[in-house]
Every structure is written in C-alpha cells, then in structure tokens.
Scaffold this active site. Structure first.
Site, PDB file in Angstrom:
ATOM      1  CE  LYS A   1      53.438  48.019  47.402  1.00  0.00           C
ATOM      2  NZ  LYS A   1      54.428  47.190  48.126  1.00  0.00           N
TER       3      LYS A   1
ATOM      4  CG  ASP B   1      57.768  47.711  48.176  1.00  0.00           C
ATOM      5  OD1 ASP B   1      57.672  47.023  47.136  1.00  0.00           O
ATOM      6  OD2 ASP B   1      57.107  47.461  49.203  1.00  0.00           O
TER       7      ASP B   1
ATOM      8  CE1 TYR C   1      54.397  62.190  39.078  1.00  0.00           C
ATOM      9  CE2 TYR C   1      55.805  61.771  37.198  1.00  0.00           C
ATOM     10  CZ  TYR C   1      55.621  61.833  38.556  1.00  0.00           C
ATOM     11  OH  TYR C   1      56.662  61.538  39.398  1.00  0.00           O
TER      12      TYR C   1
ATOM     13  CG  ASP D   1      59.985  61.234  38.335  1.00  0.00           C
ATOM     14  OD1 ASP D   1      61.182  61.507  38.106  1.00  0.00           O
ATOM     15  OD2 ASP D   1      59.162  62.077  38.715  1.00  0.00           O
TER      16      ASP D   1
ATOM     17  CG  ASP E   1      65.972  61.035  39.430  1.00  0.00           C
ATOM     18  OD1 ASP E   1      66.310  61.041  38.233  1.00  0.00           O
ATOM     19  OD2 ASP E   1      65.376  61.986  39.969  1.00  0.00           O
TER      20      ASP E   1
END
Length: 413
Positions: free
Chosen positions: A234, A267, A182, A291, A295
């Site tokens: 990852k 994942d 970001y 992020d 959620d």
C-alpha cells in the site's frame, strides 16, 4: 524445516491433483545454502499440537492415517503431544508454555491442528490463543508461510465462484510471518490523561533484512512455478510499504532478474482475486496483508478444509498445519474435515522428514477418496451423488486406501 532445501520442490504449478513435484528449473536461482532436511531415518520425533475446537478430532484422524502409512512402509513416527492455544491457557495459564516450545525445538517436525475459540475472546491479549501462535512463530524463527490455493477438479463446483472464473487457478501466497503490525512496538491501549479517552495503537514496521529474506523466498518459489511474482503493498499511503516495494525490486533485480515482478495495491489485489484469479501465480506480502489475502485466495478452492500450509525458517523444524480455524461451533460432533491436516502431514513427510514417496502415497489417497465420491459436510452438495462421512470415517477411508495403495518402487518393502 530447512528452508532452501524445500523450496526447489515446493508446489510446482504443473502438478496435478495433490502431487507436489518439481518443475524443471529454467530460470536463475542464486540462493544456495548447505542446509539439509532431517536425514532419512527409520524413526522420527514429531510434536503434535492438537490445539482447540476440532483440533483433537482431526489430529486423531491424521494419526490413524499416519500409523497405517508407517506400518505399510516400515518406518516409525514417535508422536508427543504438547499444549498450545486455549487448551494451554486452561491447563497452565500460558498460550504457548516453555515446555511446548522446548519440545517443538527438539523435534524433527511439528504438526499443528488449529487454535482459538469464543471461550477465550475476552481474555487479556497475553492470554489469548493467538498470542501462543505468534510466540511459536517468533521463537522458532518461522518467518515464511507458504499457502497454496490450487483448485481441485473434483471440488470445483463447491466454490461460490463460477467454474469459468476459477478453473485452472493455481496460486501460491508467500506471507511474511514474524514482522509487521502483529509484532511491531510500541503497541497497546492507553488512556489520555487530560480527556480520559482511551486510544489503541499498533506499529506497522519492517526492517530491511526482514523484507529481503521473504523476497528471496518468494522469488525462489516463483522460479519453480511460472516465473511470475506479484508483490503486494500500500505504497501510495504507507511509508513501510514504500520500503517494502523498494527492497523487493532490489532483490529481484539483483538476484532474480528472470522473475517477472509486478506490484499491486492490497485493496486492488483483494478485488482481483475474485474478479480474475488466474492472473496470479506467486504472491508475496507482509504479515497482515498476507493474513487476509491468503484466506481469500483459499476460498477460491471451495473449502478451507482442503488446504495445507507450511511455516518455515532457515533452520530447525517446520510447522505444518491446515489453514482452517478451530471451528468451535462444530467441535465434538465428528463432522470436521480432516483432509487438510492429512495433506499437511504429507507436506511434513516431504519437506522435513525426507520421505517424498510416503508423502505421495498420502496425497494420492486423499485424491482417491474424492474420486470415490466421499465427502465431509463442508464439501457435500445437494444432489451431488456423494456419500457423507464424519471426521473419523473420512480418516479411516484415507487409511484404508493407504493400506492397499501402490507403494512407490523407491520404498517398496
């Protein structure tokens, strides 16, 4: 928010309901600083950022509750509103103007509702509400976001998952806020001079010091809970994730040897949060992974409308906000759920304003309205025997309970 002053109290996993109290510390915690919260006072300066969509509605409901609390307990919150998000774009063509930043930095704490909406989706990047949120986090040094996902017994059947999967779930997601893709440079959309084809790119980047400080926060949180930390990466395909993993291992090995550190690919974590969420205690992740996963974790509870969060730095005011979005489709209809913002205000009282007893009163009042079978539309289920309330009514219901709830001895007036 003075970061390490708050962490020893933050959401111990043995808590019941919404009462966030410290667990007895049995594990090593080498982080120590001289930072303290704002000293307890008779009056505080709080910046309100109503933002967009349902933001003004839940802000008004929360203000009414806080006014009742102040009247009951004999202290004062001096509110000043400032612009952020789409409202700021419409007013001054800037998603987080300098005036708002200056006001936030001069406050004892900041209470944010929500930002964003379809109206601004096609604006250039610098004129989108989310750019204001990113600027606020960067300029205020808010590098750590703490999001609880604790299943609420009164609402367990509101979750889309089976009771046996989510009963007892209590997760803390610690998300790094000011690095990663970001904020990474270079970024943009360019056109290939030879082919005329457009190309978009962002840079997923972390400096070692950024990883170290969020790893320390997460490990320190873990010591106050079950002593288990899951680091998300990852690393099998991303170099930045390989560095992340190495640094997290280093910090935990050298500074938090009693924390049980494990690693999981992002994942797999997304799948495991649905398959077996009870395996998780404290999760630490970078900005973009956090992020998404925070959620996802929050929906285990059954509604985004119940969960507060804190964005904090090493010094200065923190920003406390509900984790839900601005819900522009229901804005202005008086059906939004204000409880997450009320609980965010309780976190503000405890961690920025040194008013833990008053925070407890708010948390108990929210729990009581649920026990009284009062629900907003996002929580209401067919045949549940509960009474449906609007946003304003729910805020007033909480305020009414605050006006008569038992005052802790420490603040009896």
């Amino acid at each position: 928010m003075k970061l390490f002053q708050a962490l020893p109290l933050f959401l111990a996993s043995s808590c019941s309901g919404f009462t966030f109290l410290p667990q007895q510390q049995t594990r090593s915690s080498p982080i120590r600083t001289a930072l303290n919260a704002v000293p307890k006072a008779d009056s505080y300066k709080v910046t309100l950022l109503p933002g967009d969509g349902i933001g003004p509605e839940i802000t008004d409901a929360t203000k009414a509750v806080l006014k009742t609390l102040c009247d009951r307990c004999g202290f004062q919150l001096n509110f000043e509103e400032a612009l952020i998000g789409g409202a700021a774009i419409d007013a001054v063509n800037d998603p987080f103007p300098q005036e708002s930043l200056d006001q936030c930095l001069a406050s004892d704490s900041v209470l944010l509702a929500c930002i964003g909406g379809y109206k601004w989706d096609n604006n250039p990047r610098e004129l989108r509400p989310e750019s204001g949120l990113l600027k606020m986090r960067k300029e205020m040094g808010l590098f750590a976001n703490l999001r609880p996902a604790k299943v609420i017994p009164q609402l367990i059947d509101a979750s889309t998952l089976k009771r046996e999967v989510i009963e007892g779930v209590d997760i803390m997601v610690v998300r790094e806020l000011t690095g990663d893709v970001y904020f990474g440079e270079p970024k943009g959309i360019d056109t290939n001079a030879e082919t005329g084809e457009r190309v978009g790119y962002n840079n997923m980047i972390y400096y070692e010091n950024e990883i170290k400080r969020i790893a320390r926060v997460a490990a320190d949180v873990a010591t106050k809970r079950q002593g288990k930390l899951m680091s998300i990466d990852k690393a099998n395909v991303l170099d930045v994730s390989q560095l992340w993993k190495e640094v997290v291992i280093q910090i935990c090995t050298e500074e938090f040897p009693d924390v049980e550190l494990k690693h999981m690919y992002v994942d797999n974590c997304a799948m495991q949060l649905i398959r077996n969420p009870k395996q998780f205690d404290t999760i630490v992740c970078g900005n973009i992974f956090g992020d998404i996963l925070s959620d996802e974790a929050s929906m285990l509870v059954g509604s985004l409308g119940m969960l507060p969060s804190a964005s904090i730095g090493e010094s200065g005011p923190g920003v406390f906000e509900p984790i839900h979005g601005s819900a522009p489709d229901i804005a202005g209809q008086d059906i939004a759920n204000p409880l997450a913002m009320i609980l965010s205000a309780a976190m503000m009282l405890r961690y920025d304003l040194e008013r833990p007893e008053e925070a407890l009163m708010l948390e108990n009042a929210v729990e009581q309205v649920l026990d009284d079978k009062l629900r907003t539309s996002d929580l209401k289920q067919e045949g549940d025997g509960c009474k449906l309330l609007g946003c304003k009514e729910m805020g007033q219901a909480v305020a009414d309970i605050v006006s008569k709830i038992e005052i802790p001895v420490a603040i009896a007036v």
